[in-house]
Design a protein around this motif. Structure first.
Motif, PDB file in Angstrom:
ATOM      1  N   THR A 134       6.999  12.680  56.107  1.00 59.85           N
ATOM      2  CA  THR A 134       7.830  13.471  54.802  1.00 59.85           C
ATOM      3  C   THR A 134       8.324  14.759  55.894  1.00 59.85           C
ATOM      4  N   ASP A 135       7.735  15.341  56.712  1.00 61.40           N
ATOM      5  CA  ASP A 135       8.378  16.688  57.107  1.00 61.40           C
ATOM      6  C   ASP A 135       9.323  15.488  57.767  1.00 61.40           C
ATOM      7  N   LEU A 136       8.506  14.967  59.111  1.00 59.66           N
ATOM      8  CA  LEU A 136       9.687  14.530  59.775  1.00 59.66           C
ATOM      9  C   LEU A 136      11.076  13.591  59.617  1.00 59.66           C
ATOM     10  N   LEU A 137      10.767  12.615  58.721  1.00 57.56           N
ATOM     11  CA  LEU A 137      11.861  12.498  57.864  1.00 57.56           C
ATOM     12  C   LEU A 137      12.312  13.267  56.929  1.00 57.56           C
ATOM     13  N   ALA A 138      12.410  14.855  56.379  1.00 49.65           N
ATOM     14  CA  ALA A 138      13.603  15.369  56.238  1.00 49.65           C
ATOM     15  C   ALA A 138      13.950  16.072  57.378  1.00 49.65           C
ATOM     16  N   LEU A 139      13.316  16.695  57.882  1.00 50.46           N
ATOM     17  CA  LEU A 139      14.728  17.037  59.310  1.00 50.46           C
ATOM     18  C   LEU A 139      15.403  16.164  59.598  1.00 50.46           C
ATOM     19  N   LEU A 140      15.003  15.249  59.734  1.00 48.95           N
ATOM     20  CA  LEU A 140      16.068  13.980  60.452  1.00 48.95           C
ATOM     21  C   LEU A 140      17.154  14.560  59.747  1.00 48.95           C
ATOM     22  N   LYS A 141      16.435  13.374  58.388  1.00 47.47           N
ATOM     23  CA  LYS A 141      17.728  13.636  56.968  1.00 47.47           C
ATOM     24  C   LYS A 141      19.132  14.485  57.570  1.00 47.47           C
ATOM     25  N   ALA A 142      17.966  15.752  57.323  1.00 50.81           N
ATOM     26  CA  ALA A 142      19.097  17.059  57.658  1.00 50.81           C
ATOM     27  C   ALA A 142      20.587  17.656  59.032  1.00 50.81           C
ATOM     28  N   ARG A 143      19.962  16.409  59.450  1.00 46.08           N
ATOM     29  CA  ARG A 143      20.775  16.510  60.818  1.00 46.08           C
ATOM     30  C   ARG A 143      21.405  15.102  61.100  1.00 46.08           C
ATOM     31  N   ASP A 144      21.695  14.438  59.472  1.00 45.28           N
ATOM     32  CA  ASP A 144      22.426  13.398  59.915  1.00 45.28           C
ATOM     33  C   ASP A 144      21.268  12.503  60.607  1.00 45.28           C
ATOM     34  N   MET A 145      20.483  11.706  60.973  1.00 43.60           N
ATOM     35  CA  MET A 145      19.030  10.905  61.965  1.00 43.60           C
ATOM     36  C   MET A 145      18.926   9.603  60.771  1.00 43.60           C
ATOM     37  N   ASP A 146      18.194   8.956  61.329  1.00 44.17           N
ATOM     38  CA  ASP A 146      17.276   7.753  60.203  1.00 44.17           C
ATOM     39  C   ASP A 146      16.466   8.004  61.394  1.00 44.17           C
ATOM     40  N   GLN A 147      14.876   7.297  60.470  1.00 42.18           N
ATOM     41  CA  GLN A 147      14.304   7.282  60.983  1.00 42.18           C
ATOM     42  C   GLN A 147      13.520   5.541  60.237  1.00 42.18           C
ATOM     43  N   ILE A 148      12.972   4.681  61.377  1.00 44.74           N
ATOM     44  CA  ILE A 148      13.451   3.009  60.897  1.00 44.74           C
ATOM     45  C   ILE A 148      11.392   2.939  60.756  1.00 44.74           C
ATOM     46  N   TYR A 149      11.525   1.896  60.080  1.00 45.76           N
ATOM     47  CA  TYR A 149      10.165   2.038  59.420  1.00 45.76           C
ATOM     48  C   TYR A 149       9.998   0.315  59.789  1.00 45.76           C
ATOM     49  N   LEU A 150       8.818   0.291  59.949  1.00 45.78           N
ATOM     50  CA  LEU A 150       8.235  -1.394  60.209  1.00 45.78           C
ATOM     51  C   LEU A 150       7.449  -1.783  59.239  1.00 45.78           C
ATOM     52  N   VAL A 151       8.544  -3.772  58.884  1.00 46.67           N
ATOM     53  CA  VAL A 151       7.465  -4.265  57.924  1.00 46.67           C
ATOM     54  C   VAL A 151       7.092  -5.495  58.480  1.00 46.67           C
ATOM     55  N   ALA A 152       6.154  -6.292  57.881  1.00 49.55           N
ATOM     56  CA  ALA A 152       5.306  -7.036  59.123  1.00 49.55           C
ATOM     57  C   ALA A 152       4.747  -7.939  58.347  1.00 49.55           C
ATOM     58  N   PRO A 153       4.546  -9.196  58.804  1.00 53.08           N
ATOM     59  CA  PRO A 153       4.379 -10.893  58.388  1.00 53.08           C
ATOM     60  C   PRO A 153       3.326 -10.331  57.286  1.00 53.08           C
ATOM     61  N   THR A 154       2.164  -9.562  57.012  1.00 52.66           N
ATOM     62  CA  THR A 154       0.791  -8.985  56.666  1.00 52.66           C
ATOM     63  C   THR A 154       1.037  -7.845  55.717  1.00 52.66           C
ATOM     64  N   THR A 155       2.190  -7.793  55.402  1.00 55.90           N
ATOM     65  CA  THR A 155       3.127  -6.218  54.430  1.00 55.90           C
ATOM     66  C   THR A 155       2.705  -6.926  53.233  1.00 55.90           C
ATOM     67  N   THR A 156       2.286  -6.033  52.197  1.00 57.53           N
ATOM     68  CA  THR A 156       2.630  -6.965  50.657  1.00 57.53           C
ATOM     69  C   THR A 156       3.804  -6.683  50.257  1.00 57.53           C
ATOM     70  N   GLU A 157       4.022  -7.241  49.189  1.00 53.34           N
ATOM     71  CA  GLU A 157       5.517  -7.018  48.368  1.00 53.34           C
ATOM     72  C   GLU A 157       4.935  -5.444  48.124  1.00 53.34           C
ATOM     73  N   ASP A 158       3.858  -5.070  47.491  1.00 52.54           N
ATOM     74  CA  ASP A 158       3.891  -3.979  47.183  1.00 52.54           C
ATOM     75  C   ASP A 158       5.001  -2.470  47.998  1.00 52.54           C
ATOM     76  N   ARG A 159       3.788  -2.709  49.537  1.00 57.65           N
ATOM     77  CA  ARG A 159       3.484  -1.610  50.220  1.00 57.65           C
ATOM     78  C   ARG A 159       5.040  -2.133  50.756  1.00 57.65           C
ATOM     79  N   ARG A 160       5.812  -3.222  51.388  1.00 59.18           N
ATOM     80  CA  ARG A 160       6.699  -3.140  51.382  1.00 59.18           C
ATOM     81  C   ARG A 160       7.997  -2.790  50.530  1.00 59.18           C
ATOM     82  N   LYS A 161       8.326  -2.597  50.035  1.00 61.08           N
ATOM     83  CA  LYS A 161       9.150  -2.202  48.176  1.00 61.08           C
ATOM     84  C   LYS A 161       8.585  -0.623  48.815  1.00 61.08           C
TER      85      LYS A 161
END
Length: 264
Positions: A134-161
């Protein structure tokens, strides 16, 4: 829209995203390596922050981190490499990939300010899931930078969404159950799984882990928007001793992959 988003949206071809570890094989070769990758067709570059306990990485990238750390390379140096690269390249997005510990030691706000000033476009922290970002993402968004996340074969559908709702830049789909550099990609399964991910997001989807040459790159890229190639490239670079070695290595290794992706 961030520079990363602009570049990936504008691409008419499959996006090629090489990964290197900053400071490997030698600190003085890092900026040369970045430029050589662009010259041979890299659209985006993942620059690894050396870390002593890279739990998601296989032996090749672990070794590259150890080698960089043994030569004194830390987060300040990584940002310095990006600053130097930006003196002559203001177009190619740079994604810093690594683990939270070095960033926490620097402090989130200080890191984001210095990363933006250096010319970083996004971060991918393996051990920073959305609910802990939450904290890091807010700081990045304020400066027009992205936070990228991983999705794996084991990620459930709810978790993926849930992950997709919070992601920016692109989605990094982990093609394998295991660490970077593992083998035995199932291209058909990856295509099906990437198709499922794309049903729930408008972001580009990049596939990584286990991509090692033109054949595997094209096999996994058919449904994906981008391909990440790391361990195989890092292994090739390990033997480089000079700028000339780096240039030759990257031309021989990356150019055929770029050509193959262009054919899709």
């Amino acid at each position: 829209m961030s520079r990363l988003q602009q570049v990936m949206a504008a691409n008419a071809h499959k996006t090629l995203i090489p990964f290197i570890t900053a400071g490997h094989p030698k600190p003085e070769l890092t900026v040369t390596t970045l430029h050589a990758l662009v010259e041979q067709g890299a659209d985006v570059i993942e620059l690894g922050i050396p870390f002593s306990d890279p739990m998601a990485d296989g032996p090749t990238i672990q070794k590259s981190s150890e080698r960089a750390i043994s030569q004194g390379v830390g987060l300040d140096d990584v940002l310095g490499f990006v600053t130097e690269f930006r003196k002559t390249n203001t177009q190619t997005p740079i994604v810093l990939m690594g683990y939270l510990n070095p960033i926490e030691r620097m402090g989130y706000e200080k890191f984001v300010i210095q990363a933006q000033q250096a010319g970083v476009d996004a971060v991918l922290m393996v051990d920073s899931p959305p609910e802990e970002s939450t904290d890091l993402l807010a700081l990045l968004k304020a400066r027009d930078m992205d936070q990228i996340y991983l999705v794996a074969p084991t990620t459930t559908e709810d978790r993926r969404k849930y992950i997709l709702k919070n992601a920016g830049g692109f989605i990094y789909y982990v093609a394998l159950k295991g660490v970077t550099g593992a083998a035995d990609l199932d291209a058909d399964a990856i295509q099906q799984e990437v198709a499922e991910v794309k049903k729930d997001t408008n972001l580009p989807v990049a596939v990584g882990f286990g991509v090692k040459d033109a054949a595997t790159a094209t096999a996994v890229a058919r449904n994906a928007d981008a391909v990440v190639i790391g361990s195989a490239l890092v292994e090739k670079l390990d033997a480089c001793e000079s700028a000339e070695d780096v240039t030759t290595c990257i031309e021989n290794f990356i150019a055929p992959i770029r050509m193959a992706l262009n054919s899709l």
